[in-house]
Design an enzyme around this catalytic site. Structure first.
Site, PDB file in Angstrom:
ATOM      1  N   LYS A   1       0.840  -1.211   0.000  1.00  0.00           N
ATOM      2  CA  LYS A   1       0.000   0.000   0.000  1.00  0.00           C
ATOM      3  C   LYS A   1       0.875   1.261   0.000  1.00  0.00           C
ATOM      4  O   LYS A   1       0.663   2.159  -0.797  1.00  0.00           O
ATOM      5  CB  LYS A   1      -0.898  -0.006   1.248  1.00  0.00           C
ATOM      6  CG  LYS A   1      -1.547   1.330   1.538  1.00  0.00           C
ATOM      7  CD  LYS A   1      -2.451   1.299   2.754  1.00  0.00           C
ATOM      8  CE  LYS A   1      -1.805   1.622   4.061  1.00  0.00           C
ATOM      9  NZ  LYS A   1      -1.471   3.029   4.295  1.00  0.00           N
ATOM     10  N   ASN A   2       1.850   1.277   0.904  1.00  0.00           N
ATOM     11  CA  ASN A   2       2.610   2.519   1.065  1.00  0.00           C
ATOM     12  C   ASN A   2       3.650   2.720  -0.035  1.00  0.00           C
ATOM     13  O   ASN A   2       4.254   3.788  -0.129  1.00  0.00           O
ATOM     14  CB  ASN A   2       3.251   2.577   2.452  1.00  0.00           C
ATOM     15  CG  ASN A   2       2.192   2.761   3.526  1.00  0.00           C
ATOM     16  OD1 ASN A   2       1.047   3.084   3.223  1.00  0.00           O
ATOM     17  ND2 ASN A   2       2.566   2.548   4.783  1.00  0.00           N
TER      18      ASN A   2
ATOM     19  N   ARG B   1      -0.170  15.001  12.431  1.00  0.00           N
ATOM     20  CA  ARG B   1       0.764  14.596  11.365  1.00  0.00           C
ATOM     21  C   ARG B   1       1.021  15.791  10.461  1.00  0.00           C
ATOM     22  O   ARG B   1       0.412  15.938   9.406  1.00  0.00           O
ATOM     23  CB  ARG B   1       0.197  13.401  10.592  1.00  0.00           C
ATOM     24  CG  ARG B   1       0.132  12.156  11.463  1.00  0.00           C
ATOM     25  CD  ARG B   1      -0.485  10.990  10.757  1.00  0.00           C
ATOM     26  NE  ARG B   1       0.372  10.411   9.725  1.00  0.00           N
ATOM     27  CZ  ARG B   1      -0.008   9.404   8.950  1.00  0.00           C
ATOM     28  NH1 ARG B   1      -1.210   8.876   9.077  1.00  0.00           N
ATOM     29  NH2 ARG B   1       0.807   8.915   8.035  1.00  0.00           N
ATOM     30  N   PRO B   2       1.960  16.647  10.900  1.00  0.00           N
ATOM     31  CA  PRO B   2       2.224  17.869  10.137  1.00  0.00           C
ATOM     32  C   PRO B   2       2.859  17.573   8.774  1.00  0.00           C
ATOM     33  O   PRO B   2       3.337  16.461   8.542  1.00  0.00           O
ATOM     34  CB  PRO B   2       3.221  18.627  11.019  1.00  0.00           C
ATOM     35  CG  PRO B   2       3.872  17.582  11.863  1.00  0.00           C
ATOM     36  CD  PRO B   2       2.877  16.477  12.039  1.00  0.00           C
TER      37      PRO B   2
ATOM     38  N   ARG C   1      -9.234  -0.226   4.218  1.00  0.00           N
ATOM     39  CA  ARG C   1      -8.347   0.765   3.594  1.00  0.00           C
ATOM     40  C   ARG C   1      -6.987   0.151   3.277  1.00  0.00           C
ATOM     41  O   ARG C   1      -6.362   0.506   2.290  1.00  0.00           O
ATOM     42  CB  ARG C   1      -8.119   1.933   4.549  1.00  0.00           C
ATOM     43  CG  ARG C   1      -9.236   2.920   4.641  1.00  0.00           C
ATOM     44  CD  ARG C   1      -8.788   4.111   5.471  1.00  0.00           C
ATOM     45  NE  ARG C   1      -7.420   4.453   5.095  1.00  0.00           N
ATOM     46  CZ  ARG C   1      -6.503   4.939   5.923  1.00  0.00           C
ATOM     47  NH1 ARG C   1      -6.800   5.184   7.172  1.00  0.00           N
ATOM     48  NH2 ARG C   1      -5.286   5.202   5.494  1.00  0.00           N
TER      49      ARG C   1
ATOM     50  N   ARG D   1      -4.257  10.417   3.945  1.00  0.00           N
ATOM     51  CA  ARG D   1      -3.160  11.386   4.002  1.00  0.00           C
ATOM     52  C   ARG D   1      -2.198  11.264   2.826  1.00  0.00           C
ATOM     53  O   ARG D   1      -1.561  12.240   2.433  1.00  0.00           O
ATOM     54  CB  ARG D   1      -2.389  11.203   5.298  1.00  0.00           C
ATOM     55  CG  ARG D   1      -3.133  11.629   6.515  1.00  0.00           C
ATOM     56  CD  ARG D   1      -2.213  11.549   7.690  1.00  0.00           C
ATOM     57  NE  ARG D   1      -0.978  12.270   7.427  1.00  0.00           N
ATOM     58  CZ  ARG D   1      -0.799  13.554   7.651  1.00  0.00           C
ATOM     59  NH1 ARG D   1      -1.765  14.269   8.178  1.00  0.00           N
ATOM     60  NH2 ARG D   1       0.354  14.135   7.371  1.00  0.00           N
TER      61      ARG D   1
ATOM     62  N   CYS E   1      -4.919  12.778  12.463  1.00  0.00           N
ATOM     63  CA  CYS E   1      -5.662  11.537  12.310  1.00  0.00           C
ATOM     64  C   CYS E   1      -5.571  10.782  13.617  1.00  0.00           C
ATOM     65  O   CYS E   1      -4.998  11.272  14.588  1.00  0.00           O
ATOM     66  CB  CYS E   1      -5.154  10.718  11.142  1.00  0.00           C
ATOM     67  SG  CYS E   1      -3.538  10.033  11.413  1.00  0.00           S
TER      68      CYS E   1
ATOM     69  N   ILE F   1       7.915   7.106  16.709  1.00  0.00           N
ATOM     70  CA  ILE F   1       7.534   7.804  15.472  1.00  0.00           C
ATOM     71  C   ILE F   1       6.271   8.623  15.724  1.00  0.00           C
ATOM     72  O   ILE F   1       6.205   9.801  15.374  1.00  0.00           O
ATOM     73  CB  ILE F   1       7.267   6.810  14.308  1.00  0.00           C
ATOM     74  CG1 ILE F   1       8.437   5.848  14.137  1.00  0.00           C
ATOM     75  CG2 ILE F   1       6.969   7.561  13.006  1.00  0.00           C
ATOM     76  CD1 ILE F   1       9.658   6.388  13.486  1.00  0.00           C
TER      77      ILE F   1
ATOM     78  N   ASP G   1       4.324   0.763  12.085  1.00  0.00           N
ATOM     79  CA  ASP G   1       3.108   0.143  11.533  1.00  0.00           C
ATOM     80  C   ASP G   1       2.917  -1.305  12.000  1.00  0.00           C
ATOM     81  O   ASP G   1       1.913  -1.938  11.641  1.00  0.00           O
ATOM     82  CB  ASP G   1       3.134   0.198   9.995  1.00  0.00           C
ATOM     83  CG  ASP G   1       2.992   1.630   9.486  1.00  0.00           C
ATOM     84  OD1 ASP G   1       2.538   2.487  10.255  1.00  0.00           O
ATOM     85  OD2 ASP G   1       3.341   1.871   8.314  1.00  0.00           O
TER      86      ASP G   1
END
Ligand code: EPU
Length: 422
Positions: free
Chosen positions: A22-23, A122-123, A401, A93, A117, A331, A309
């Site tokens: 996904k990422n 999460r800047p 998702r 995002r 979120c 993180i 994750d």
């Protein structure tokens, strides 16, 4: 909205295949905008986030068609719109990844600010710092980032470290923009995650000149034009890691195929320390529980350390591991939404700043629980697999998702999970 009902107690056994990452695929889809020509992306997982990115690409004016075999064709064409609306960005995002490519191709972009979120603030300051250094003018207006550049973007040296270290998507955004900038860009403190390397490989196939991907220093020599290409996305290391913990927690024996063991060294090491047998093969691992679990301490950090994750899934295992384990999140210090929900199932976890102190209990008991983010949801499913009785995981759209056919794959391994409407 759907929920999953899990009947605990089954030992998972058999083989499972891992989907595309996904990422990795989401930034690669955005990167395809850097060329007018068609790109064909293979091994695309069937996920809501991918559908959202398809919608976003279409709303920008690109043609995007995903078939049932995970092949995605994207043809951006000559005229793109530089506008990514809140409606799409707020649900995912990773939409912010279109910022760099739009700016590089069109000289302007207006992308909604993604906001926070469930896993905390999460800047995107590092994304903006990097694009500004390349010559973009940036303005935040009514919840949108408006950026434009008078001339072509110019390569430069950029330090991309923040309070929590490197940033995956900021590195991606700057790398994509720099690919079409004039001259040389050097990204210092670049993220080293395999998904960043995969994006760099895709860009290189398109004709970009990039060196150093996978290290904290990436050098990019800008080119005038990029072409459309065929590309196969890497396997999802987070999905693979989740099945590794599913095997460990259920006293199981699972062969996890179509994955890259080298992307999960930190996870394999922790499982081995916890007393789980992990056999590595070329594109597979076999994870088998052979005896008693041992408590381990886990600290999440950027790659190649233990991934944030997989923090929640590791915590699920530690809840039923005798002794005390300490899990420290470096993180996203607030990424502990699963803690009170695991508590509802009988887990004993105490939060102390960015650390969770987990006292292993003999058993978890099934309960209705609420999923708050993707990986927290996965942890609740894992807990449900060993809990006595039934666990009801509500709000599972998070799982849809980011996990391809989760309950189907788990059921093939012997789990007893059914999906119902809430
Ligand atoms: N950060 C900043 N400023 C920025 C960007 C990030 O301070 O401009 C901070 C973040 O708040 C965080 C740290 O830097 O504390 C690292 O965040 P990063 O930017 O690396 O996260 P991301 O790129 O937004 C990706 C994944 C996440 C994964 C993180 C960390 C995608 C689409 N998302 O997010 O995946 O947790 O890297 O590895 O690639 C998930 O799949 O469930 C997920 C959340």
């Amino acid at each position: 909205m759907d929920k999953l009902i899990i009947k605990g107690g089954a030992r998972l056994k058999g083989e499972v295949e891992i989907a595309g990452s996904k990422n990795a695929v989401l930034p690669i889809m955005a990167a395809s905008l850097l060329s007018e020509e068609e790109s064909v992306i293979e091994n695309v997982p069937s996920l809501w986030d991918v559908q959202t990115m398809v919608k976003l690409l279409r709303s920008l004016g690109a043609k995007a068609i995903l078939d049932d075999n995970g092949v995605l064709k994207i043809k951006p064409g000559a005229s793109l719109k530089p506008f990514a609306p809140y409606k799409l960005v707020k649900t995912m995002r990773a939409s912010v990844c279109v910022l760099g490519p739009l700016l590089a191709r069109l000289g302007e972009a207006e992308v909604s600010l993604p906001g926070g979120c469930a896993i905390g603030p999460r800047p995107i300051d590092l994304h903006l710092k990097g694009l500004e250094a390349l010559g973009a003018e940036i303005e935040i207006d009514h919840g949108y980032v408006r950026t434009k550049t008078r001339k072509i973007l110019r390569g430069t040296e950029i330090y991309l470290g923040g309070g929590y270290g490197s940033s995956v998507l900021a590195t991606d955004n700057v790398m994509m923009a720099a690919a079409l900038a004039s001259g040389r860009t050097v990204i210092e403190n670049a993220a080293c995650e395999p998904e960043v390397v995969d994006l760099a490989k895709f860009l290189k196939k398109m004709g970009a000149k990039i060196e150093g991907e996978g290290s904290p220093r990436i050098e990019i020599e800008g080119v005038k034009k990029l072409r459309g290409v065929n590309y196969r996305v890497i396997p999802d290391r987070i999905e693979a890691g989740t099945y590794m913990f599913a095997s460990a927690i259920t006293n199981g024996d699972i062969l996890i195929r179509k994955m890259e063991p080298g992307h999960l060294n930190a996870v394999i090491d922790k499982l081995q320390q916890a007393g789980v047998r992990v056999e590595k093969y070329k594109n597979a691992v076999r994870v088998k529980r052979t005896g008693r679990l041992r408590p381990v301490d886990v600290t999440t950090l950027p790659y190649p350390a233990f991934p944030t994750d997989i923090q929640a899934q590791a915590m699920a295992l530690m809840t039923v591991t005798p002794g005390i384990s300490i899990i420290t999140e470096k993180i996203y210090p607030n990424r502990f939404m699963h803690v009170p929900e695991l508590g509802r199932m009988g887990a004993k976890i105490f939060l102390e700043g960015p650390s969770a102190i987990v006292h292993g209990v003999k058993k978890l008991s099934g309960a209705p629980v609420m999923a708050s983010d993707l990986r927290a949801s996965a942890a609740l499913v894992l807990a449900g697999l060993v809990a006595t009785g039934e666990t009801e995981v509500q709000r599972i759209y998070h799982l849809d998702r980011g996990y391809e056919n989760l309950e189907f794959k788990l059921n093939m391994l012997g789990a007893r999970i059914r999906r119902e409407k809430e």
